[in-house]
Write a protein that holds these residues in place. Sequence first.
Motif, PDB file in Angstrom:
ATOM      1  N   ARG A  24      32.989  47.691  48.507  1.00  0.00           N
ATOM      2  CA  ARG A  24      32.083  47.043  48.413  1.00  0.00           C
ATOM      3  C   ARG A  24      31.972  46.436  46.677  1.00  0.00           C
ATOM      4  N   GLU A  25      32.137  47.402  45.634  1.00  0.00           N
ATOM      5  CA  GLU A  25      31.799  46.700  44.419  1.00  0.00           C
ATOM      6  C   GLU A  25      33.564  46.309  44.193  1.00  0.00           C
ATOM      7  N   VAL A  26      34.494  46.696  44.550  1.00  0.00           N
ATOM      8  CA  VAL A  26      35.860  46.071  44.372  1.00  0.00           C
ATOM      9  C   VAL A  26      35.816  44.584  44.899  1.00  0.00           C
ATOM     10  N   ALA A  27      35.201  44.618  46.011  1.00  0.00           N
ATOM     11  CA  ALA A  27      35.133  43.111  46.723  1.00  0.00           C
ATOM     12  C   ALA A  27      34.480  42.371  45.941  1.00  0.00           C
ATOM     13  N   GLN A  28      33.112  42.709  45.442  1.00  0.00           N
ATOM     14  CA  GLN A  28      32.204  41.713  44.671  1.00  0.00           C
ATOM     15  C   GLN A  28      33.059  41.467  43.385  1.00  0.00           C
ATOM     16  N   TYR A  29      33.650  42.633  42.642  1.00  0.00           N
ATOM     17  CA  TYR A  29      34.506  42.239  41.539  1.00  0.00           C
ATOM     18  C   TYR A  29      35.507  41.251  41.586  1.00  0.00           C
ATOM     19  N   ARG A  30      36.107  41.368  42.956  1.00  0.00           N
ATOM     20  CA  ARG A  30      37.124  40.279  43.074  1.00  0.00           C
ATOM     21  C   ARG A  30      36.825  38.877  43.311  1.00  0.00           C
ATOM     22  N   ALA A  31      35.646  39.072  44.283  1.00  0.00           N
ATOM     23  CA  ALA A  31      35.141  37.536  44.457  1.00  0.00           C
ATOM     24  C   ALA A  31      34.454  36.772  43.378  1.00  0.00           C
ATOM     25  N   HIS A  32      34.200  37.691  42.289  1.00  0.00           N
ATOM     26  CA  HIS A  32      33.612  37.155  40.938  1.00  0.00           C
ATOM     27  C   HIS A  32      34.776  36.789  40.335  1.00  0.00           C
ATOM     28  N   MET A  33      35.809  37.364  40.073  1.00  0.00           N
ATOM     29  CA  MET A  33      36.979  36.886  39.227  1.00  0.00           C
ATOM     30  C   MET A  33      37.782  35.961  39.909  1.00  0.00           C
ATOM     31  N   GLU A  34      37.547  35.709  41.291  1.00  0.00           N
ATOM     32  CA  GLU A  34      38.225  34.603  41.890  1.00  0.00           C
ATOM     33  C   GLU A  34      37.518  33.349  41.770  1.00  0.00           C
ATOM     34  N   ALA A  35      36.046  33.722  41.886  1.00  0.00           N
ATOM     35  CA  ALA A  35      35.233  32.430  41.450  1.00  0.00           C
ATOM     36  C   ALA A  35      35.562  31.954  40.021  1.00  0.00           C
ATOM     37  N   GLN A  36      35.542  32.782  38.973  1.00  0.00           N
ATOM     38  CA  GLN A  36      35.904  32.468  37.570  1.00  0.00           C
ATOM     39  C   GLN A  36      37.124  31.853  37.597  1.00  0.00           C
TER      40      GLN A  36
END
Length: 108
Positions: free
Chosen positions: A44-56
């Motif tokens: 879940r943390e990896v998915a959240q981080y990936r989503a955050h980085m993709e949004a940036q």
Amino acid sequence: MESFRGQGGIQMLLSAEQDAQQVISTARNMKMARLKQAKDEAEREVAQYRAHMEAQYQNKLSQTNSGSYMQRLEDETKVKIQTLKESSERVSKDVVHMLLQHVASPRI
């Protein structure tokens, strides 16, 4: 009587061994459950981080492709051109004077 006591002691040992096996089995099951929970949390943390980085990244792309980026580049270019014009105006008189002296001076 003594053999009965020996039998009771063996039964107690067998019972204690079964209890120990149950405790170990329960601990293993709890450990496996905790490892699965930790794995799920990490995913879940990896998915959240990936989503955050993709949004940036998408935000950066949208800023780069937008008109504001082009406007900023145009403004920077205008400032640099103005700086070069001012610099050339300052030294142009000296350059013209130096060229005239060089051309007009007699050569030996």
